[in-house]
Design a protein around this motif. Sequence first.
Motif, mmCIF file in Angstrom:
data_model
loop_
_atom_site.group_PDB
_atom_site.id
_atom_site.type_symbol
_atom_site.label_atom_id
_atom_site.label_comp_id
_atom_site.label_asym_id
_atom_site.label_seq_id
_atom_site.Cartn_x
_atom_site.Cartn_y
_atom_site.Cartn_z
ATOM 1 N N ARG A 161 37.246 28.650 39.710
ATOM 2 C CA ARG A 161 37.911 27.355 39.459
ATOM 3 C C ARG A 161 39.397 27.421 39.754
ATOM 4 N N SER A 162 40.013 28.568 39.448
ATOM 5 C CA SER A 162 41.464 28.695 39.607
ATOM 6 C C SER A 162 41.846 29.224 40.985
ATOM 7 N N GLY A 163 40.862 29.413 41.844
ATOM 8 C CA GLY A 163 41.158 29.849 43.205
ATOM 9 C C GLY A 163 41.488 31.329 43.334
ATOM 10 N N GLN A 164 41.235 32.125 42.281
ATOM 11 C CA GLN A 164 41.517 33.569 42.362
ATOM 12 C C GLN A 164 40.408 34.331 43.063
ATOM 13 N N ALA A 165 39.241 33.714 43.199
ATOM 14 C CA ALA A 165 38.123 34.344 43.912
ATOM 15 C C ALA A 165 37.232 33.251 44.484
ATOM 16 N N GLU A 166 36.545 33.571 45.560
ATOM 17 C CA GLU A 166 35.563 32.636 46.124
ATOM 18 C C GLU A 166 34.143 33.021 45.725
ATOM 19 N N ILE A 167 33.958 34.333 45.554
ATOM 20 C CA ILE A 167 32.661 34.849 45.123
ATOM 21 C C ILE A 167 32.918 35.848 43.995
ATOM 22 N N VAL A 168 32.140 35.787 42.932
ATOM 23 C CA VAL A 168 32.220 36.791 41.870
ATOM 24 C C VAL A 168 30.808 37.268 41.528
ATOM 25 N N ALA A 169 30.726 38.541 41.139
ATOM 26 C CA ALA A 169 29.467 39.088 40.615
ATOM 27 C C ALA A 169 29.642 39.196 39.110
ATOM 28 N N VAL A 170 28.790 38.507 38.356
ATOM 29 C CA VAL A 170 28.982 38.406 36.905
ATOM 30 C C VAL A 170 27.667 38.619 36.162
ATOM 31 N N GLY A 171 27.763 39.221 34.998
ATOM 32 C CA GLY A 171 26.548 39.400 34.207
ATOM 33 C C GLY A 171 26.744 40.467 33.155
ATOM 34 N N GLY A 172 25.651 41.070 32.749
ATOM 35 C CA GLY A 172 25.752 42.068 31.705
ATOM 36 C C GLY A 172 24.609 43.044 31.748
ATOM 37 N N SER A 173 24.808 44.141 31.054
ATOM 38 C CA SER A 173 23.829 45.220 31.070
ATOM 39 C C SER A 173 23.899 45.956 29.738
ATOM 40 N N GLU A 174 22.741 46.264 29.189
ATOM 41 C CA GLU A 174 22.748 46.993 27.917
ATOM 42 C C GLU A 174 21.458 47.789 27.761
ATOM 43 N N SER A 175 21.614 49.081 27.503
ATOM 44 C CA SER A 175 20.433 49.889 27.216
ATOM 45 C C SER A 175 20.269 49.984 25.706
#
Lengths: 381, 188
Positions: A161-175
Amino acid sequence: MDPVIHVTGAGVVSAVGCGRGETLDALRRGLSGIGPVRFLRTEEKAFPVGEVKLSNGEMAARSGASPDLPRTSLLGILALGEALAGAGLRDLSGIPLVGGTTVGGMDLTEQTFPAYSRMHDCGASTDAIAAHFGGAPWATTLSTACSSAANAIIFGANLIRSGQAEIVAVGGSESLSDYHLHGFGSLMILDPAPCRPFDATRAGLNLGEGAAFLILESEASRKRRGVPSQAVLSGFGNACDAFHQTASSDSGEGAFLAMRKALGMAGLQPADIDYVNAHGTGTPNNDASESAALRRVFGDRIPPVSSTKAFTGHTTSASGSIEAVFCLLALQEGFIPANLNWTTPDPACITPAAGGPARLRHILCNAFGFGGNDSSLLFSR
Amino acid sequence: MMRSVYVNARCELKPGNPEPDYRSLFSVLEARRMGRLLKRAVWTSSQALEKAGIAVPDAVIIGTDFGCIENSESFLKALKGIDDAPLRPTHFMQSTHNTIASLIAIRLGAHGYNATYSHRGRSFESALQDARTQIALGDIDTALVGWFDELTPALSESLLSQGIEPKEHALAVVLSANPEGAVCELSF
């Protein structure tokens, strides 16, 4: 919300399967992945868990990663690999990675303590995921307990939204870890039987594990790359219950505010929501508090609501992104996942949806954490 | 149109600084239940907010490289039978990284945005980036941003073996869109 944020890739691994196909099949057929402990090194066998049905070695063999990584990283690598491939991306070149975890490398430290694993901290676990794919300009990690992955999605969206990235990889992981299995046990919120979200007889949660990542992308980037949009992240809300360090307020204030913010950002009315994927852990406190919040948001016209925790167990820090992928599958394939194990109505709770085919346009996905870290994501077709 | 973002106040307890007088903030019972890290976090936060003249910030965003590691170790010791203490739920509850931001929010009655970053060497930078981004977007007007870490002998040993200098952190800053009396502007 302006600009439009597309989901162009998604990957998931949980107790119900590895990848989109196995996950969709289990959700549609109502197959739970919860059972006795098989892989976690623990003496505590009284509680069923939602384990990913792969050893660390098997996960490493699938991805080509080192089997010595924290299990959290191994799970994350499987999920992010699927997400990148789905978005037509080979690596993380130019793409920040925003992960979410709380356990991090605790599964390793609990084997060696009083010495720490070099990969003990949350950041090390995310960095290992980033390093596996290569190219990420930077990575960071949200750690807001059970809403970590949802908040990683929110931060990533704000970068676009703020124009700092065009593509981001986002999420989470937990064992799973022996540490938090005993931790939740000490709080007396584990059910020795399969969990029953929103049921009058519910007696706690089952812990689970897994990972999911999304590729979020601006409209301009998606068009330029010529990749299809799987869904749109049309709104989100993060609010704090500010009530207690582990319990939720009776009024569900944080959850209420988070859902309201998400609706407001999307410019939608409560009546526009076709399905809510609830946090619904199966603890007496969470489900009553979340029900109170749902009643405050939706009044007497509550849309179909279900919790998928009885499929996967509570995947804690990863639950926000795992259930976000479930919501994408529901949107794309036109169905509502069942709220397994529900039989007895509770006046303090909403009546969950039976599940089945449904035409869905807008879905709210809730993830709430200890400390009142409540977040809600709104996905649209 | 992105808005400018300003640092309106800061408060830091540096290593070697004497421990503040917490009696104005905590009852004896509260102080006993709370670890040193949590006390320092609440104290620096309230000082920074007071300096900025803000009672309740729109967001509370904390960076912590390792979280409440003393509580983690207490729980681990009990788990591994290293000492005879029982598993205490308080140690577990207060070992999750977000317990700091949660406690601050509870004390302030802050129902707005609340997040915790834990990414070695980047935790505080990420917290600042998050606050700055949301203020610039106009989603929020004010944010309390903190960086809190404590050390234990075992953690220090682990970090030193990796060539990393172990450091405590107790820093709170207040960011806003208001340039009045600002310490400096934060640029993208």
